[in-house]
Write a protein that holds these residues in place. Structure first.
Motif, mmCIF file in Angstrom:
data_model
loop_
_atom_site.group_PDB
_atom_site.id
_atom_site.type_symbol
_atom_site.label_atom_id
_atom_site.label_comp_id
_atom_site.label_asym_id
_atom_site.label_seq_id
_atom_site.Cartn_x
_atom_site.Cartn_y
_atom_site.Cartn_z
ATOM 1 N N VAL A 142 0.842 -1.195 0.000
ATOM 2 C CA VAL A 142 0.000 0.000 0.000
ATOM 3 C C VAL A 142 0.883 1.253 0.000
ATOM 4 O O VAL A 142 0.588 2.247 -0.671
ATOM 5 C CB VAL A 142 -0.963 -0.021 1.199
ATOM 6 C CG1 VAL A 142 -1.737 1.280 1.304
ATOM 7 C CG2 VAL A 142 -1.931 -1.197 1.071
ATOM 8 N N TRP A 428 -7.601 7.840 0.532
ATOM 9 C CA TRP A 428 -8.083 7.403 1.844
ATOM 10 C C TRP A 428 -9.103 8.340 2.460
ATOM 11 O O TRP A 428 -9.763 8.006 3.441
ATOM 12 C CB TRP A 428 -6.887 7.215 2.794
ATOM 13 C CG TRP A 428 -5.953 6.178 2.260
ATOM 14 C CD1 TRP A 428 -4.736 6.398 1.670
ATOM 15 C CD2 TRP A 428 -6.184 4.759 2.202
ATOM 16 N NE1 TRP A 428 -4.199 5.193 1.265
ATOM 17 C CE2 TRP A 428 -5.066 4.185 1.576
ATOM 18 C CE3 TRP A 428 -7.232 3.926 2.622
ATOM 19 C CZ2 TRP A 428 -4.961 2.803 1.354
ATOM 20 C CZ3 TRP A 428 -7.121 2.564 2.399
ATOM 21 C CH2 TRP A 428 -6.002 2.014 1.781
ATOM 22 N N ARG A 517 -4.986 -5.055 11.222
ATOM 23 C CA ARG A 517 -3.608 -5.157 10.760
ATOM 24 C C ARG A 517 -3.241 -6.618 10.627
ATOM 25 O O ARG A 517 -4.000 -7.500 11.011
ATOM 26 C CB ARG A 517 -2.648 -4.433 11.704
ATOM 27 C CG ARG A 517 -2.868 -4.751 13.171
ATOM 28 C CD ARG A 517 -2.336 -3.646 14.077
ATOM 29 N NE ARG A 517 -3.139 -2.436 14.054
ATOM 30 C CZ ARG A 517 -2.694 -1.260 13.627
ATOM 31 N NH1 ARG A 517 -1.467 -1.138 13.167
ATOM 32 N NH2 ARG A 517 -3.476 -0.211 13.647
ATOM 33 N N LYS A 523 2.477 -7.162 16.853
ATOM 34 C CA LYS A 523 1.416 -6.152 16.808
ATOM 35 C C LYS A 523 0.408 -6.328 17.953
ATOM 36 O O LYS A 523 -0.446 -5.488 18.176
ATOM 37 C CB LYS A 523 0.717 -6.171 15.458
ATOM 38 C CG LYS A 523 1.661 -5.754 14.311
ATOM 39 C CD LYS A 523 0.908 -5.474 13.018
ATOM 40 C CE LYS A 523 1.832 -5.180 11.860
ATOM 41 N NZ LYS A 523 1.625 -3.851 11.255
ATOM 42 N N TYR A 587 -9.250 -8.802 5.278
ATOM 43 C CA TYR A 587 -8.742 -7.423 5.334
ATOM 44 C C TYR A 587 -7.996 -7.087 4.048
ATOM 45 O O TYR A 587 -7.059 -7.780 3.666
ATOM 46 C CB TYR A 587 -7.797 -7.304 6.531
ATOM 47 C CG TYR A 587 -7.230 -5.930 6.785
ATOM 48 C CD1 TYR A 587 -8.047 -4.799 6.813
ATOM 49 C CD2 TYR A 587 -5.870 -5.761 7.033
ATOM 50 C CE1 TYR A 587 -7.519 -3.549 7.073
ATOM 51 C CE2 TYR A 587 -5.339 -4.509 7.302
ATOM 52 C CZ TYR A 587 -6.168 -3.408 7.320
ATOM 53 O OH TYR A 587 -5.643 -2.159 7.571
ATOM 54 N N ASP A 588 -8.424 -6.048 3.380
ATOM 55 C CA ASP A 588 -7.729 -5.573 2.183
ATOM 56 C C ASP A 588 -7.928 -4.057 2.095
ATOM 57 O O ASP A 588 -8.408 -3.437 3.051
ATOM 58 C CB ASP A 588 -8.239 -6.295 0.920
ATOM 59 C CG ASP A 588 -9.675 -5.929 0.568
ATOM 60 O OD1 ASP A 588 -10.345 -5.238 1.372
ATOM 61 O OD2 ASP A 588 -10.138 -6.317 -0.521
ATOM 62 N N CYS A 592 -10.003 -1.797 4.745
ATOM 63 C CA CYS A 592 -9.253 -0.758 5.441
ATOM 64 C C CYS A 592 -9.907 0.602 5.226
ATOM 65 O O CYS A 592 -10.115 1.363 6.172
ATOM 66 C CB CYS A 592 -7.804 -0.732 4.960
ATOM 67 S SG CYS A 592 -6.781 0.449 5.864
ATOM 68 N N THR A 615 1.024 2.913 8.734
ATOM 69 C CA THR A 615 0.384 3.973 7.949
ATOM 70 C C THR A 615 -1.128 4.018 8.134
ATOM 71 O O THR A 615 -1.744 5.029 7.812
ATOM 72 C CB THR A 615 0.663 3.801 6.438
ATOM 73 O OG1 THR A 615 0.300 2.474 6.050
ATOM 74 C CG2 THR A 615 2.119 4.065 6.106
ATOM 75 N N SER A 616 -1.721 2.946 8.671
ATOM 76 C CA SER A 616 -3.187 2.940 8.740
ATOM 77 C C SER A 616 -3.696 4.077 9.631
ATOM 78 O O SER A 616 -4.726 4.684 9.337
ATOM 79 C CB SER A 616 -3.693 1.586 9.226
ATOM 80 O OG SER A 616 -3.072 1.237 10.440
ATOM 81 N N LYS A 619 -4.094 7.215 7.753
ATOM 82 C CA LYS A 619 -5.318 7.231 6.939
ATOM 83 C C LYS A 619 -6.503 7.649 7.809
ATOM 84 O O LYS A 619 -7.393 8.371 7.369
ATOM 85 C CB LYS A 619 -5.583 5.847 6.352
ATOM 86 C CG LYS A 619 -4.457 5.279 5.513
ATOM 87 C CD LYS A 619 -4.690 3.778 5.240
ATOM 88 C CE LYS A 619 -3.478 3.132 4.595
ATOM 89 N NZ LYS A 619 -3.578 1.654 4.568
HETATM 90 C C1 LIG Z 1 -2.673 0.790 5.098
HETATM 91 C C2 LIG Z 1 -2.762 -0.669 5.054
HETATM 92 C C3 LIG Z 1 -1.866 -1.453 5.782
HETATM 93 C C4 LIG Z 1 -0.763 -0.858 6.635
HETATM 94 O O1 LIG Z 1 -1.235 -0.489 7.878
HETATM 95 P P1 LIG Z 1 -0.345 -0.609 9.202
HETATM 96 O O2 LIG Z 1 -0.696 0.579 9.982
HETATM 97 O O3 LIG Z 1 1.088 -0.610 8.779
HETATM 98 O O4 LIG Z 1 -0.760 -1.876 9.831
HETATM 99 C C5 LIG Z 1 -1.983 -2.825 5.716
HETATM 100 N N1 LIG Z 1 -2.927 -3.404 4.969
HETATM 101 C C6 LIG Z 1 -3.807 -2.693 4.257
HETATM 102 C C7 LIG Z 1 -4.829 -3.391 3.438
HETATM 103 C C8 LIG Z 1 -3.753 -1.301 4.266
HETATM 104 O O5 LIG Z 1 -4.630 -0.601 3.535
#
Ligand SMILES: *Cc1c(COP(=O)(O)O)cnc(C)c1O
Length: 734
Positions: A142, A428, A517, A523, A587-588, A592, A615-616, A619
């Motif tokens: 991503v 996002w 995640r 984690k 989860y995709d 997300c 990075t999530s 977003k």
């Molecule tokens: C943004 C994203 C991630 C990364 O998120 P983390 O905060 O690093 O866990 C993982 N998978 C998907 C599908 C995403 O959109």
């Protein structure tokens, strides 16, 4: 524009010329042209256009416009467009795309100088651009997707190179017992926005890479991502052995032999593909060590083309190579034993004129140490003059981890800097939120996403309006979760009552926490479950309850990760948590996007300092969710005391089990003492003013900084331009 544009025709005129003067075939071609550049995936108007054609199929087809259009004849499309008065919207979108790709006055056209003729070649093993193009597994992919989208938006000259996986990563389902099942599905190539990449002679490109046991044939696909060309290499070619044809079929499938062969294809094959395309890169950017073999092929090219010695060519290539490391633990780095290296790099080594020991030395910390395996990260560090980690904290961790590569330097002078990750805002940000920003931000805010001033407009927004927009998005999320969870129940063959219960689960007036995640142990997906009695009290507090939505995949070989999923999924059978804790399967990017746009709080509790960036949560910021996170990765530099919540103060015990206990206690404490009271302190209109203030602080202070526009601009200034110009290394950029 002709005023005829807006006059609808009755469906009876289908097959005749449309009001805009388009034949049904032209109309269809325009829609297809829109579908074939992934630019559409961050344009709400174009997404809405596709959705309006057939909302139900749109969802069923994973938001894939090519698959959707394949179900229409030009005549039927024309009729549907007439019914919905879509002609103006289609024409407008088409014109905007044409203008976008031919624009020559963006930031990058002014600031990227020499890159204009010698672009950046960005290598990554995965690219997550949109859920309909499944060639990514998670965060790394991503990030690559967001990087190239922002490079497109900023007009940075860049081409991207990766692999095409026709089965991608697995789809996740849980069985009756909550155990993860993995399913690999063949992607239909004809439904992807791909074409054969062609050389100067107009013929499809075919690459060859020799190994000691035969050669690999590779074809090259082209995907257009706005202004960026993404080239994906694919070994499913006639002439390859059956095994080799499957070499690139799965992401992170197979053993280390598969892995080194995939890395040979993306690295060596990637550089050859660029050559065949007539592209001479000014910079090689290795996103993670997977593609580091690219440097060896680039050295071979310099030796063959410019008559350099190996040492001269190595110096030249390293000067032009940028390496981004993402892995804060030694075990996470690719390593290959000597046999595999010689089998795959042997023929290239012959051409480089170096011995086997010299080659192995490039991948070893101690070149002479025969017990050391070949590490891709070491190769990448040795063959790049610019290396960076992905957050400030991760920079420290990486310098310490690799200090022994530069034994004569003190730790502060280990040449690994950092550029903190960011996210592509338009991908996002919820449409409803974007409209709100449109009303209050400067008119050109979308072009200046990486500038702090732009986002100060958030303080002009009426708190009630921001809260209401958030609530709309929260309701969308809950509807999505109910739909998905009831479908999951039906698929597993659960009772009608269970399906019905899923349709009514969760409550929009309850504080909603999201956690999604990869289920990697560090984690700590179960941290919130460490005290089930306390969790019960909090979830079922009569005045101030809480509900939680989980999602995430475990690697197919990760049994502990799968057990964690099972524990969480099975809470639906526990009367204390049924209907209040949800697990959304598979989860995709799509899942997300829904989650980060609709939750109140985004929870992140890794064992510090193992989350290189994450990075999530970035977003979530864009949409007004508040982060509740360990001070790790990006949050360690993002949190300022008023723009979210921190769990703990950034300390860790040398004993992990003690750290875990402390962090769990702290998590419960912050929830009980800070998060929950702030959320439920609502005025008579039901607006939690102090909470909304914190949402504004979060958006105002974090959105620009953790945007991919800021990130890509940092790469241009601190890595790409110096590398392209051959300027010597500045040690610690930002
Ligand atoms: C943004 C994203 C991630 C990364 O998120 P983390 O905060 O690093 O866990 C993982 N998978 C998907 C599908 C995403 O959109």
């Amino acid at each position: 524009m002709s005023k005829m544009d807006t006059i609808p025709t009755s469906s009876a005129t289908g097959g005749l010329m449309t009001p805009a003067g388009l034949s049904p075939e032209d109309l269809f071609d325009k829609c297809m042209a829109l579908a074939k550049n992934l630019w559409w995936s961050w344009q709400p108007e174009v997404i809405n256009l596709f959705r309006d054609l057939d909302p139900i199929r749109w969802r069923q087809l994973d938001h894939n416009p090519i698959a959707l259009l394949a179900e229409f004849t030009p005549e039927r499309l024309d009729m549907r467009a007439a019914e919905l008065v879509l002609f103006t919207r289609i024409n407008h979108a088409y014109r905007r795309l044409k203008e976008y790709v031919s624009e020559t006055t963006e930031w990058g056209h002014v600031h990227c100088g020499v890159l204009g003729s010698k672009p950046v070649a960005y290598f990554s093993l995965e690219f997550g651009v949109h859920e309909s193009v499944p060639v990514y597994s998670g965060g790394l992919g991503v990030l690559s997707g967001d990087h190239i989208k922002s490079a497109s938006g900023l007009g940075v000259p860049l081409v991207a190179i990766g692999l095409f996986y026709d089965q991608g990563y697995f789809k996740q389902h849980l069985d009756m017992d909550g155990f993860q099942q993995e399913e690999y599905i063949d992607t239909k190539v004809e439904n992807l926005p791909m074409e054969h990449a062609r050389g100067k002679d107009g013929r499809p490109i075919m690459i060859e890479v020799e190994t000691r046991v035969g050669k690999l044939l590779i074809k090259v696909w082209l995907i257009r991502v706005g202004r960026i060309k993404l080239y994906l290499l694919d070994s499913d070619v006639e002439g390859n052995s059956p095994e080799d044809r499957e070499l690139t079929s799965r992401l992170y499938g197979g053993d280390t032999r598969t892995r080194i062969r995939q890395e040979l294809v993306v690295g060596v094959g990637g550089v050859r593909a660029l050559k065949a395309l007539g592209i001479a890169p000014g910079v090689y950017h290795l996103n993670e060590g997977h593609s580091a073999f690219a440097t060896l092929e680039a050295i071979r090219e310099r030796m063959a083309d410019d008559g350099m010695s190996f040492d001269e060519a190595l110096r030249e290539v390293a000067q032009h190579t940028v390496f981004t490391t993402h892995t804060p633990v030694p075990a996470g780095h690719d390593r290959f034993d000597a046999g595999l290296v010689e089998e795959h790099l042997g023929p290239l080594r012959d051409e480089l004129g170096i011995t086997f020991e010299q080659l192995m030395g490039l991948g070893r910390v101690e070149p002479q140490n025969q017990h050391e395996t070949f590490c891709m990260t070491v190769l990448a560090l040795k063959l790049s003059r610019r290396a960076n980690a992905v957050s400030n904290l991760h920079g420290y961790v990486s310098r310490r981890m690799w200090a022994h590569l530069w034994p004569w330097r003190v730790e502060e002078e280990i040449p690994i800097g950092h550029i903190t990750n960011g996210v592509h805002v338009q991908s996002w940000l919820a449409w409803q939120m974007q409209q709100l920003y449109d009303r209050h931000f400067a008119a050109d805010w979308m072009k200046r996403l990486g500038e702090p001033e732009v986002w100060q407009g958030i303080y002009d927004v009426d708190p009630g309006e921001l809260w209401e927009t958030h609530h709309t998005l929260k309701n969308f999320l809950l509807a999505f979760v109910r739909r998905r969870v009831s479908r999951q129940c039906r698929r597993r063959g659960e009772s009608d009552e269970a399906v019905e219960a899923a349709r009514n689960m969760l409550d929009p007036n309850i504080l909603t926490i999201g956690f999604a995640r990869r289920f990697a142990t560090y984690k700590r997906s179960n941290l919130l479950l460490s005290n089930m009695d306390l969790l019960d009290e909090m979830v079922n507090d009569p005045a101030r309850p809480m509900q939680i939505i989980f999602a995430g995949k475990a690697h197919p070989a990760d049994e502990p990760g799968k057990r964690l999923i099972k524990n969480i999924a099975n809470l639906r059978h526990d009367s204390r948590f049924a209907g209040k804790i949800a697990f959304v399967e598979d989860y995709d990017i799509n899942v997300c996007r829904h989650l980060i746009q609709g939750v109140d709080v985004w929870l992140n509790n890794p064992r510090r300092p193992l989350e290189a960036s994450g990075t999530s949560g970035q977003k979530a910021v864009l949409n007004g969710a508040l982060n509740l996170s360990i001070l790790d990765g990006w949050w360690a530099e993002g949190y300022d005391g008023s723009n979210g919540f921190s769990i703990g103060c950034g300390h860790q015990h040398v004993d992990d089990s003690i750290t875990d206990v402390r962090d769990a206690e702290e998590l419960y404490r912050v929830l009980q003492e800070e998060v929950i009271p702030l959320y439920y302190n609502q005025n008579i209109d039901g607006i939690p003013l102090a909470w909304v203030k914190r949402m504004m602080n979060s958006i105002g202070s974090l959105a620009w900084r953790f945007s991919a526009h800021r990130m890509v601009a940092d790469y241009v200034h601190h890595a790409y331009l110096p590398a392209a110009g051959g300027v010597s290394c500045k040690m610690h950029f930002p």
